[in-house]
Motif scaffolding. Structure first.
Motif, short mmCIF file in Angstrom:
data_model
loop_
_atom_site.label_atom_id
_atom_site.label_comp_id
_atom_site.label_asym_id
_atom_site.label_seq_id
_atom_site.Cartn_x
_atom_site.Cartn_y
_atom_site.Cartn_z
N ARG A 10 0.83 -1.22 0.00
CA ARG A 10 0.00 0.00 0.00
C ARG A 10 0.86 1.26 0.00
NH1 ARG A 10 -2.72 -2.93 3.86
NH2 ARG A 10 -2.12 -1.50 5.52
N LYS A 11 1.95 1.25 0.76
CA LYS A 11 2.85 2.41 0.81
C LYS A 11 3.47 2.65 -0.56
CE LYS A 11 4.02 4.86 3.72
NZ LYS A 11 3.54 6.24 4.00
N ARG A 12 3.92 1.59 -1.23
CA ARG A 12 4.49 1.73 -2.57
C ARG A 12 3.48 2.30 -3.56
NH1 ARG A 12 7.87 -3.89 -2.86
NH2 ARG A 12 9.66 -3.14 -1.67
N CYS A 39 9.13 9.69 8.05
CA CYS A 39 10.47 9.11 7.84
C CYS A 39 11.06 9.47 6.49
CB CYS A 39 10.40 7.59 7.99
SG CYS A 39 9.98 7.07 9.66
N GLY A 40 10.34 10.22 5.69
CA GLY A 40 10.89 10.73 4.45
C GLY A 40 10.66 9.92 3.20
N HIS A 41 9.74 8.97 3.24
CA HIS A 41 9.54 8.09 2.08
C HIS A 41 9.33 8.89 0.79
CE1 HIS A 41 9.35 4.56 4.59
NE2 HIS A 41 8.33 5.05 5.27
N LEU A 42 8.40 9.84 0.81
CA LEU A 42 8.05 10.56 -0.42
C LEU A 42 9.17 11.49 -0.87
CD1 LEU A 42 6.10 11.31 -2.66
CD2 LEU A 42 5.05 12.96 -1.08
N ALA A 69 16.44 11.94 9.00
CA ALA A 69 17.79 12.49 8.86
C ALA A 69 18.81 11.37 8.60
CB ALA A 69 18.16 13.28 10.11
N GLY A 70 18.64 10.25 9.27
CA GLY A 70 19.53 9.12 9.03
C GLY A 70 19.39 8.57 7.63
N ARG A 71 18.16 8.54 7.14
CA ARG A 71 17.94 8.06 5.78
C ARG A 71 18.54 9.02 4.76
NH1 ARG A 71 12.21 6.81 4.38
NH2 ARG A 71 13.17 5.45 2.86
N VAL A 72 18.41 10.33 5.00
CA VAL A 72 19.02 11.31 4.10
C VAL A 72 20.53 11.12 4.09
CG1 VAL A 72 19.49 13.77 3.76
CG2 VAL A 72 17.16 13.02 4.27
N ALA A 73 21.12 11.00 5.27
CA ALA A 73 22.58 10.83 5.37
C ALA A 73 23.05 9.56 4.67
CB ALA A 73 23.01 10.83 6.83
N SER A 74 22.36 8.46 4.90
CA SER A 74 22.80 7.19 4.32
C SER A 74 22.54 7.11 2.82
CB SER A 74 22.15 6.01 5.04
OG SER A 74 20.76 5.98 4.79
N SER A 75 21.60 7.92 2.32
CA SER A 75 21.29 7.90 0.89
C SER A 75 22.33 8.65 0.07
CB SER A 75 19.92 8.52 0.63
OG SER A 75 19.96 9.93 0.83
N GLY A 76 23.03 9.58 0.72
CA GLY A 76 24.01 10.37 -0.01
C GLY A 76 23.40 11.46 -0.86
N LEU A 77 22.11 11.71 -0.68
CA LEU A 77 21.44 12.75 -1.47
C LEU A 77 21.82 14.13 -0.94
CD1 LEU A 77 17.88 11.14 -1.73
CD2 LEU A 77 19.54 11.41 -3.58
N ALA A 78 22.45 14.92 -1.79
CA ALA A 78 22.86 16.27 -1.39
C ALA A 78 21.74 17.28 -1.54
CB ALA A 78 24.05 16.70 -2.24
N ASN A 79 20.62 16.87 -2.12
CA ASN A 79 19.52 17.80 -2.37
C ASN A 79 18.35 17.61 -1.42
OD1 ASN A 79 18.93 15.27 -3.53
ND2 ASN A 79 17.55 16.19 -5.05
N ALA A 80 18.59 16.96 -0.29
CA ALA A 80 17.53 16.75 0.71
C ALA A 80 18.05 17.11 2.10
CB ALA A 80 17.04 15.30 0.68
N ALA A 81 17.20 17.75 2.88
CA ALA A 81 17.55 18.13 4.25
C ALA A 81 16.32 17.96 5.13
CB ALA A 81 18.03 19.57 4.29
N VAL A 82 16.56 17.78 6.42
CA VAL A 82 15.47 17.58 7.38
C VAL A 82 15.44 18.75 8.35
CG1 VAL A 82 14.56 16.10 9.21
CG2 VAL A 82 15.65 15.08 7.20
N PHE A 83 14.24 19.26 8.60
CA PHE A 83 14.01 20.30 9.61
C PHE A 83 13.11 19.71 10.68
CE2 PHE A 83 11.61 23.66 11.60
CZ PHE A 83 12.57 24.63 11.85
N THR A 84 13.56 19.72 11.91
CA THR A 84 12.74 19.22 13.02
C THR A 84 12.04 20.39 13.68
OG1 THR A 84 14.34 17.45 13.39
CG2 THR A 84 12.75 17.86 15.14
N GLY A 85 10.73 20.40 13.60
CA GLY A 85 9.94 21.46 14.20
C GLY A 85 8.60 21.61 13.51
#
Length: 94
Positions: A10-12, A39-42, A69-85
């Motif tokens: 369903r998520k896919r 968790c950043g899926h989309l 944030a961990g998923r962004v870091a492990s993906s190596g994507l330089a065009n994604a960032a996480v804001f907590t708030g």
């Protein structure tokens, strides 16, 4: 962080549907903010498909935001960032 087989399917399907509507709207250099990113899926899917765009994942829950944030870091994507708030906190930081 694992989903059961039914939930994974369903998520896919959900991600494919949303991505198919968003991708045609993006132009090179677009800045995309996903509020309630979880968790950043989309956003991570879109960031991987459109490295020419910038993605900010906004998530109010620190636990979920840390996963994203961990998923962004492990993906190596330089065009994604996480804001907590909250949305308001993000707006006042921009």
């Amino acid at each position: 962080w694992l989903l059961g087989a039914d939930r994974t399917l369903r998520k896919r399907q959900q991600l494919r549907s949303v991505a198919s509507h968003v991708l045609p709207l993006l132009e090179p250099g677009s800045r995309v903010v996903e509020f309630g990113a979880g968790c950043g899926h989309l956003s991570l899917l879109l960031a991987s498909l459109r490295p020419d765009c910038l993605f900010t994942l906004v998530e109010v829950k620190p636990y979920t935001s840390n996963i994203a944030a961990g998923r962004v870091a492990s993906s190596g994507l330089a065009n994604a960032a996480v804001f907590t708030g909250s949305i308001d906190e993000h707006a006042s930081s921009a």
